[in-house]
Design a protein around this motif. Sequence first.
Motif, mmCIF file in Angstrom:
data_model
loop_
_atom_site.group_PDB
_atom_site.id
_atom_site.type_symbol
_atom_site.label_atom_id
_atom_site.label_comp_id
_atom_site.label_asym_id
_atom_site.label_seq_id
_atom_site.Cartn_x
_atom_site.Cartn_y
_atom_site.Cartn_z
ATOM 1 N N SER A 99 7.210 57.275 55.671
ATOM 2 C CA SER A 99 7.082 58.721 55.881
ATOM 3 C C SER A 99 6.743 59.399 54.547
ATOM 4 O O SER A 99 7.524 60.199 54.051
ATOM 5 N N GLN A 101 4.917 61.786 53.643
ATOM 6 C CA GLN A 101 4.904 63.249 53.620
ATOM 7 C C GLN A 101 6.322 63.838 53.656
ATOM 8 O O GLN A 101 6.529 64.989 53.288
ATOM 9 N N GLN A 102 7.256 63.041 54.129
ATOM 10 C CA GLN A 102 8.669 63.436 54.200
ATOM 11 C C GLN A 102 9.516 62.265 53.690
ATOM 12 O O GLN A 102 10.137 61.555 54.476
#
Length: 182
Positions: A99, A101-102
């Motif tokens: 993940s 982006q996160q």
Amino acid sequence: MSDTAPVVDCPKKISSAGTEPWGTGNKKLAPNGAPTIGPSNGANVEIREQVGADNIFIFGNTIEQVAAIRAGAYRPREIYEADPRLKSTLDAIRDGLFSPQQPDRYRNIYDALVNHGDHYLLLADYASYVATQHEVDAVFRQPDEWSRRALLNVAGMGVFSSDRTILEYARTIWNTPPAQPA
């Protein structure tokens, strides 16, 4: 053991022994010939009784072993630290590889397993699961043996038919006689 990805992906109903009250998911797949891989609990115990221990792949701690682990001082961090492959996988989850982006999106998975007690003892069953998956792969590479086991799964699963189950429910749970054909 090889570090390669599994050759075959069998149906799995994975839970620690004693934590799955009655899982029937594998009963839906085994009649189609799919040898099951799972812990020794719930429906997997019944499947093993019907298809034979050689035709189901059981891994992990038994109910008795789970009770002993829970009664003792379970230290999932020690399992994590001792297994480089497991550690690198959990570190990748913790560090946001899946993940980007996160980066913190899945950190709670890492924390639940490593820092907060691993309630379902997943790390305690990890090495056994990996070894069993390699056993599955080895059998799959033997087409005659795989076919034999698949056929025995189909043959042994008849007891779990919906007709028999509904008739049993009618008699023992609902206390009603089955309807007679018109």
